[in-house]
Scaffold this motif. Structure first.
Motif, short mmCIF file in Angstrom:
data_model
loop_
_atom_site.label_atom_id
_atom_site.label_comp_id
_atom_site.label_asym_id
_atom_site.label_seq_id
_atom_site.Cartn_x
_atom_site.Cartn_y
_atom_site.Cartn_z
N GLY A 287 -8.05 -0.68 2.53
CA GLY A 287 -7.09 0.04 3.24
C GLY A 287 -6.84 1.51 3.13
N GLU A 288 -8.20 2.10 2.85
CA GLU A 288 -8.09 3.62 2.86
C GLU A 288 -9.10 3.92 4.03
OE1 GLU A 288 -6.88 5.56 0.42
OE2 GLU A 288 -5.88 3.97 -0.73
N GLY A 289 -8.23 3.67 4.92
CA GLY A 289 -8.95 4.15 6.46
C GLY A 289 -9.25 5.56 6.60
N GLU A 290 -8.18 6.49 6.15
CA GLU A 290 -8.42 7.82 6.17
C GLU A 290 -9.79 8.42 5.47
OE1 GLU A 290 -7.11 9.88 8.45
OE2 GLU A 290 -5.58 8.65 9.24
N CYS A 318 -10.27 1.25 11.08
CA CYS A 318 -9.30 1.62 12.16
C CYS A 318 -8.45 0.39 12.50
CB CYS A 318 -9.96 2.14 13.49
SG CYS A 318 -10.77 3.57 13.34
N HIS A 320 -7.48 -2.11 10.36
CA HIS A 320 -6.57 -2.40 9.18
C HIS A 320 -5.62 -1.25 9.05
CE1 HIS A 320 -9.06 -5.37 7.96
NE2 HIS A 320 -9.92 -4.74 7.21
N GLN A 321 -5.79 0.02 9.64
CA GLN A 321 -4.92 1.17 9.78
C GLN A 321 -4.16 1.22 11.02
OE1 GLN A 321 -5.25 1.26 6.18
NE2 GLN A 321 -4.31 3.15 6.84
N CYS A 576 -1.46 -2.64 2.32
CA CYS A 576 -1.59 -3.10 3.72
C CYS A 576 -0.27 -2.63 4.74
CB CYS A 576 -2.06 -4.51 4.28
SG CYS A 576 -0.83 -5.66 4.02
#
Length: 580
Positions: A287-290, A318, A320-321, A576
């Motif tokens: 969940g660490e998209g950035e 992308c 997941h975010q 999430c």
């Protein structure tokens, strides 16, 4: 399309019986035609071997005349052919060798068994095993190790384990062959247990062994064992090369320990695309998209060329975010900027990204314009979006496509039954279940793993909910339910697939495997420690709500890795953001 493997050269031997030697005799069955003509002398046999070898390989330089054929000559040919990838020729040399009554020895079998594995000829492998026993070579550690490796490559893990168990002597290569075989056949618990036994044998761990063991830890979520291996690597001075480093990154990411994975990555002197992919994929699934996107920018700055796996991880990040515009840009840019043509997996990610965001028509249009036929995974991604946003027309289309593409896949019928249950169409649910029964389809049971006291414990839900031996877990689960009700929890039975009484529905939902594992973790794990659970299916809505409240009421951090992604629970919220 690869060429079809040739038919077995020798009759098969039943694996439960003592194998018989392949050596031809008056009482043994003849091999299928066309066999080479009988040998008139050892020199003519040698000539045939040379004639057989020279047209195919320039590596052989044996004399062609005046030398009597012997076992060493045959071994040279077999080894040379195997190492050069000429596996069929290796087997043909062995055939001629037996017909010339030249006995094989300990050096004959290891390369020969490797060729059998490469050609995927299980019956021939069993027969050659018989020859190993007949010649007394089954006491040699190298021959036995080759047998273990061959059987694992052929998917016959039980036969490999039988050979391993009866070996009078084992070395580190033998242990590694068996552990690797378990991992490659996705039997991770056995790999983990065998690795623990290897540690007790006193053998030193090499690079290949730790990489294989870390892979098993990754799939099981066995963080404690993974940390032990990391400490072993550091204390014994093993190199943190791209293989070991990438395996460590993968292990930490799949156990939800992002910071440690990042530290390992930074400590690596040499990184390749696989190392970067492990890091970016790990960020995405946690969940660490950035962070995944920032790592990708750094990867480009380091002039490491991305591949299809890189973009698959980025699109998942992308998804997941909910980063719609970024996902579109990456999808277009992978071909325009990097010359990578999107595969069907990338299209599936884009359909999932658009569908989850409610852009169902755009997702459907993308499917219609794909350069390849959409597979079941693509339609399943569209169905997930329809289920979230309630598009009945597209939902029916996706279901029909799934059943057309995979008429024997029970998961599709379960999805259909769940959708009908949501609409409370119990008669239709019953028809679907009846159809599954006629076709003998079964749903994969929910299974959850949790590591406590360096052991991996497994919980599986059954329809009867057997309580034997689980009394303390069910007692804890009942207490948790009472506590959470005071915090506002109400069991969500909307997706229960049976027309049951409400109390029965609540019991069915309360006994999901991840809840059993959570209760066990709260009872047995060290107070205040993070509870880590791995589940084989997607986490349901009720369990997600339940875990959020447990993290708040019991003040515990909980990490769950389900089929699609990680959920980090703490203080009543999930990483999430309820978007999964």
């Amino acid at each position: 399309m690869p060429a079809k493997p040739p038919p077995p050269l020798f009759p098969p031997v039943h694996p439960t019986r003592r194998p018989k030697c392949l050596h031809t005799s008056a009482s043994s069955p003849s091999p299928p035609p066309p066999p080479p003509p009988p040998a008139s002398s050892s020199s003519s046999s040698l000539q045939r071997l040379i004639n057989l070898s020279i047209p195919f390989s320039g590596t052989h330089s044996l004399p062609q005349t005046q030398h009597a054929i012997d076992t060493d000559t045959c071994n040279v040919l077999i080894k040379s052919d195997t190492h050069s990838g000429s596996h069929l020729r290796s087997l043909l040399v062995f055939t001629t060798m037996l017909q010339a009554s030249i006995p094989p020895d300990l050096l004959t079998f290891p390369p020969l068994l490797k060729s059998v594995a490469r050609l995927f000829l299980p019956d021939l492998g069993l027969s050659i095993h018989g020859c190993v026993v007949k010649t007394g070579s089954d006491s040699d550690v190298f021959v036995n190790t080759a047998l273990v490796s061959m059987y694992c490559s052929l998917g016959r893990v039980g036969d490999a384990r039988h050979v391993f168990a009866e070996m009078p002597e084992r070395n580190s290569v033998t242990w590694n062959a068996m552990i690797t075989g378990y991992v490659h056949n996705r039997r991770f618990r056995e790999a983990h247990e065998l690795f623990s036994r290897m540690l007790g044998s006193g053998l030193d761990l090499g690079e290949v062994t730790v990489v294989t063991a870390l892979s098993a830890c990754s799939h099981l979520g066995a963080l404690s064992q993974g940390i032990w291996i990391h400490n072993y690597i550091e204390s014994h001075g093993l190199r943190l090369n791209v293989f070991v480093g990438t395996a460590l990154i993968d292990m930490y990411m799949k156990c939800g320990v992002i910071d440690e994975a990042s530290k390992v990555f930074q400590a690596m002197r040499v990184k390749n695309v696989f190392s970067w992919n492990a890091l970016i994929t790990g960020y995405a699934m946690n969940g660490e998209g950035e962070a995944a996107l920032e790592a990708f920018d750094e990867m480009i700055m380091e002039k490491v060329k991305p591949d299809g796996v890189t973009f698959l991880a980025l699109l998942c990040a992308c998804c997941h975010q909910g980063l719609i515009d970024k996902g579109r840009k990456l999808f277009v840019g992978m071909e325009e900027d990097f010359g990578l043509r999107p595969r069907i997996e990338h299209y599936g990610c884009m359909v999932d990204l658009l569908g989850r965001a409610g852009l169902l028509e755009e997702a459907h249009k993308l499917i219609a314009t794909m350069p390849m036929k959409a597979d079941a995974a693509v339609w399943r991604a569209l169905l997930a979006g329809c289920r979230i946003h309630g598009d009945l027309q597209l939902r029916e289309l996706a279901i029909r496509k799934l059943l057309d593409l995979e008429p024997e896949n029970g998961e599709n019928y379960i999805l259909l039954a769940n959708l009908l249950a949501r609409d409370r169409r119990w008669t239709d649910v019953g028809k679907v279940r009846q159809m599954m029964g006629k076709k003998r389809m079964k749903k994969d049971p929910g299974c959850s793993l949790i590591e406590v006291d360096n052991r991996v414990h497994e919980f599986v839900v059954s329809d009867r909910f057997q309580r034997k031996g689980l009394e303390e877990i069910f007692t804890m689960l009942a207490a948790m339910k009472r506590e959470l009700k005071l915090a506002g929890y109400a069991v969500d039975t909307e997706m229960a697939s049976y027309d049951l009484e409400e109390e029965e529905k609540e019991m069915a939902v309360m006994h999901h495997s991840e809840k059993l594992a959570l209760a066990f973790g709260l009872v047995r794990a060290q107070h205040g420690s993070t509870v880590r659970i791995v589940k084989n299916l997607r986490m349901c809505v009720d369990c997600h709500t339940f875990f959020k409240l447990v993290s708040e009421v019991y003040q515990r951090k909980i990490v769950v890795r389900d089929k699609n992604r990680f959920h980090h629970f703490g203080g009543g919220v999930c990483s999430c953001k309820d978007y999964w």
